[in-house]
Write an enzyme that holds these catalytic residues in place. Structure first.
Site, short mmCIF file in Angstrom:
data_model
loop_
_atom_site.label_atom_id
_atom_site.label_comp_id
_atom_site.label_asym_id
_atom_site.label_seq_id
_atom_site.Cartn_x
_atom_site.Cartn_y
_atom_site.Cartn_z
N LYS A 112 0.85 -1.21 0.00
CA LYS A 112 0.00 0.00 0.00
C LYS A 112 0.88 1.25 0.00
CE LYS A 112 -4.34 -1.56 0.41
NZ LYS A 112 -4.74 -2.42 1.49
N LYS A 192 -7.05 -10.33 -10.37
CA LYS A 192 -8.23 -10.73 -9.61
C LYS A 192 -9.41 -9.82 -10.02
CE LYS A 192 -9.40 -11.02 -4.72
NZ LYS A 192 -8.91 -11.07 -3.35
N LYS A 195 -13.45 -4.09 -9.07
CA LYS A 195 -13.99 -2.86 -9.64
C LYS A 195 -12.86 -1.92 -10.04
CE LYS A 195 -17.91 -1.91 -7.61
NZ LYS A 195 -19.20 -1.39 -7.85
#
Ligand code: SF4
Length: 332
Positions: A112, A192, A195
């Site tokens: 992240k 994967k 959205k």
């Protein structure tokens, strides 16, 4: 006595068929055997969200999908994380027993931090502690996870164990329950389904929208012409056929290998399979959307039930940690 399951999901709005196959079908089934707590983790979302304009809309749309797919607010506790503020208090208390180096070595924190170098906030580092607080606040014994989430759950177990050894037993160590269908590839056939990669098919999509999305799917890259024989084992359309047209999967596989079916026809079959599998869902979703009070009541009732458990656990934690006020008048 039935064991308690906890699962938290970020509010990503309308759910897609990857969520359906990878999590929601399983959540519905778990209700038969366990006391389930399903939480929409809006505070977690803030670690990566800089724009919260759509947060409430996303929560609403996701809850609508959850209810329409069969999560039952009479049997399970469905609620929004921030509506039970005890979780933030427990998060703070658990952060006092969690060594910093445990958190800094978590691979998702590093990932992240790489993806959002302009926003490496404190919440990102503390994410696993908040996740642990989510689970142990409700003394959940079972957590449904994909294989990729096992290291996170192991860290939650370590934090719970450390608390118990320092202050006395309060928390059960949550056990992983591996989901039977952990990874659903997106329409690009690489990532994967998500959205954010724009490679998904929404569960609430109309049959026409489903067809249009399926037609964009990447198939076996070695099959360039209709007369080429295909390799279903490397084709993500085939992976979805196994879920949505299971009775025809064998026939489709054989026809693909012998070039007796083209990818366009195969995709049409898949789109029909998805549309008919999700037809009852679409109908129920439409009916629920006309009753926004029902959704609000379900969430409010869920938060009330969750808070009752949370208060009790937090009371035990504070007592063990020596945070219960002892009046000087009572001291010797
Ligand atoms: Fe994939 Fe179907 Fe094309 Fe075979 S026929 S490569 S399974 S889309």
């Amino acid at each position: 006595m039935r064991k308690r399951v906890f699962s938290g999901t970020r509010p990503t709005g309308r759910q897609h068929i990857g969520n359906y196959l990878g999590a929601l079908q399983n959540y519905v089934e778990l209700q038969e055997e366990y006391d389930c707590i399903y939480c929409i983790v809006d505070i977690h979302a803030l670690t990566t969200l800089e724009d919260t304009d759509k947060l409430q809309e996303n929560i609403y749309e996701m809850m609508l999908d959850w209810l329409a797919v069969g999560l039952d607010p009479q049997r399970s506790i469905l609620f929004i994380q921030s509506h039970v503020p005890e979780v933030m208090e427990l998060y703070t208390l658990l952060s006092m027993v969690t060594p910093l180096n445990w958190l800094l070595r978590v691979p998702t924190f590093k990932e992240k931090a790489r993806l959002q170098p302009h926003n490496v906030n404190y919440g990102l580092v503390g994410y696993p502690v908040l996740m642990t607080a989510d689970i142990v606040l409700y003394k959940a014994e079972v957590v449904p996870v994909g294989e990729d989430q096992l290291p996170h759950l192991e860290l939650a177990r370590e934090i719970a164990r450390r608390f118990n050894s320092l202050f006395g037993h309060v928390f059960p160590e949550p056990q992983a329950k591996l989901t039977p269908f952990p990874l659903v590839l997106g329409l690009d056939g690489v990532q994967k389904m998500s959205k954010s990669y724009n490679n998904d098919i929404e569960m609430a999509a109309t049959p026409q929208q489903i067809l249009e999305r399926v037609m964009t799917a990447v198939t076996d890259p070695a099959r360039r012409y209709r007369s080429d024989s295909g390799h279903p084992e490397v084709c993500n359309v085939f992976q979805l056929q196994q879920s949505f047209n299971p009775l025809r999967a064998e026939e489709i596989s054989t026809a693909c290998r012998s070039a007796n079916i083209g990818c366009v026809d195969c995709k049409e079959l898949l789109a029909q399979g998805i549309s008919s599998a999700l037809e009852p869902f679409r109908e129920k979703r439409g009916a629920l959307a006309a009753k926004p009070h029902y959704i609000e009541e379900a969430l409010s009732n869920g938060a009330g039930r969750a808070e009752a458990i949370a208060r009790e656990t937090l009371g035990e934690v504070k007592e063990k940690m020596g945070l219960v006020w002892a009046s000087r008048l009572d001291l010797p």
